[in-house]
Scaffold this active site. Sequence first.
Site, PDB file in Angstrom:
ATOM      1  CE  LYS A   1      -2.154  -0.881   3.912  1.00 13.39           C
ATOM      2  NZ  LYS A   1      -1.561  -2.164   4.326  1.00 13.39           N
TER       3      LYS A   1
ATOM      4  NE  ARG B   1      -3.969   0.213   9.287  1.00 16.50           N
ATOM      5  CZ  ARG B   1      -2.679   0.076   9.217  1.00 16.50           C
ATOM      6  NH1 ARG B   1      -2.099  -0.974   9.726  1.00 16.50           N
ATOM      7  NH2 ARG B   1      -1.933   1.003   8.646  1.00 16.50           N
TER       8      ARG B   1
ATOM      9  NE  ARG C   1       7.497  -3.435   6.112  1.00 21.15           N
ATOM     10  CZ  ARG C   1       6.282  -2.931   6.041  1.00 21.15           C
ATOM     11  NH1 ARG C   1       5.690  -2.809   4.869  1.00 21.15           N
ATOM     12  NH2 ARG C   1       5.645  -2.579   7.126  1.00 21.15           N
TER      13      ARG C   1
ATOM     14  NE  ARG D   1       7.074  -0.129  10.250  1.00 23.65           N
ATOM     15  CZ  ARG D   1       5.898  -0.103   9.644  1.00 23.65           C
ATOM     16  NH1 ARG D   1       5.763   0.491   8.500  1.00 23.65           N
ATOM     17  NH2 ARG D   1       4.859  -0.684  10.179  1.00 23.65           N
TER      18      ARG D   1
ATOM     19  NE  ARG E   1       2.066  -4.244  11.860  1.00 22.92           N
ATOM     20  CZ  ARG E   1       2.894  -3.878  10.890  1.00 22.92           C
ATOM     21  NH1 ARG E   1       4.111  -4.340  10.845  1.00 22.92           N
ATOM     22  NH2 ARG E   1       2.493  -3.056   9.958  1.00 22.92           N
TER      23      ARG E   1
HETATM   24  P1  AMP Z   1       1.446   0.842   9.319  1.00 21.27           P
HETATM   25  O1  AMP Z   1       2.706   1.616   9.259  1.00 21.27           O
HETATM   26  O2  AMP Z   1       0.443   1.355   8.326  1.00 21.27           O
HETATM   27  O3  AMP Z   1       1.621  -0.623   9.208  1.00 21.27           O
HETATM   28  O4  AMP Z   1       0.812   1.110  10.779  1.00 21.27           O
HETATM   29  C1  AMP Z   1       1.560   0.884  11.960  1.00 21.27           C
HETATM   30  C2  AMP Z   1       0.648   0.728  13.166  1.00 21.27           C
HETATM   31  O5  AMP Z   1      -0.138   1.916  13.356  1.00 21.27           O
HETATM   32  C3  AMP Z   1      -0.394  -0.381  13.060  1.00 21.27           C
HETATM   33  O6  AMP Z   1       0.163  -1.639  13.420  1.00 21.27           O
HETATM   34  C4  AMP Z   1      -1.446   0.092  14.067  1.00 21.27           C
HETATM   35  O7  AMP Z   1      -1.004  -0.119  15.405  1.00 21.27           O
HETATM   36  C5  AMP Z   1      -1.437   1.595  13.864  1.00 21.27           C
HETATM   37  N1  AMP Z   1      -2.450   2.031  12.857  1.00 21.27           N
HETATM   38  C6  AMP Z   1      -2.211   2.568  11.628  1.00 21.27           C
HETATM   39  N2  AMP Z   1      -3.367   2.862  11.002  1.00 21.27           N
HETATM   40  C7  AMP Z   1      -4.358   2.497  11.838  1.00 21.27           C
HETATM   41  C8  AMP Z   1      -5.795   2.543  11.760  1.00 21.27           C
HETATM   42  N3  AMP Z   1      -6.454   3.003  10.679  1.00 21.27           N
HETATM   43  N4  AMP Z   1      -6.510   2.093  12.823  1.00 21.27           N
HETATM   44  C9  AMP Z   1      -5.892   1.643  13.948  1.00 21.27           C
HETATM   45  N5  AMP Z   1      -4.552   1.551  14.078  1.00 21.27           N
HETATM   46  C10 AMP Z   1      -3.779   1.981  13.039  1.00 21.27           C
END
Ligand code: AMP
Length: 219
Positions: A15, A93, A133, A165, A176
């Site tokens: 994404k 999400r 990654r 990360r 996750r």
């Molecule tokens: P990402 O970098 O997009 O994988 O997001 C990292 C973390 O941020 C996720 O594992 C969630 O803990 C939190 N997060 C990001 N977007 C959302 C969302 N729309 N709703 C709830 N938690 C989120």
Amino acid sequence: MKKIIILLGVPGSGKGTQAKQIVIKYNYGHISTGDLLRALAENDNMPNEEKEALKNMKKGALVPDWLIYRLAFREISKYINNNQGVVLDGAIRNLKQAEKYQEYFINNNLANEVLVIEISLSDEESFNRLTKRRVCQNCGEIIPYLKSTKDLVSCPKCNGKLVIRKDDSEEIIKQRIVEQGNIALKPILNYYDALGLLKRVDGGEDIGEVTSQINNFLK
Ligand code: AMP
């Protein structure tokens, strides 16, 4: 072209990578709630309720919905008021969030501007991609685990240091995928499908192929 492009997909589906392509090609605003949350976490002066809410992130769990709305709606209106479209990357999400965003779009006369694209990937492939990654510590460039990139030691764009990360550790990734994998995604996909807004692209294809299919949807 629609102004609100929503990218859905399990963690590691691409994404972020695809959102960046849309941003470059169409001058859209990139709204990654993950990035907004990480930026917020850097701020020592945030209110206590936000500090509490961010603890979930470290565990690989979702943060509370209200925090997502607070961050995302402000960003969306900023770009829309500036006459730009937006790409929502990981910003939705769960089903409740999907419904709340839709309410926001209706209230802001944007309901006809929504296009949803699922970048599909199995949970197993998601796990493989995430454990391998890397990300540039300096500019945030995501370096996927590919034959051509696996031996890189620094960022091809800015020469910054490449790191895994913090939330990409195996235990947290497993968590996750429980919370953000295909089972969790299904009701969101069903919701948008019923609204007639959903397109799908195979995230297992090469990055360039996924980009070109997405561009076909955007025309
Ligand atoms: P990402 O970098 O997009 O994988 O997001 C990292 C973390 O941020 C996720 O594992 C969630 O803990 C939190 N997060 C990001 N977007 C959302 C969302 N729309 N709703 C709830 N938690 C989120």
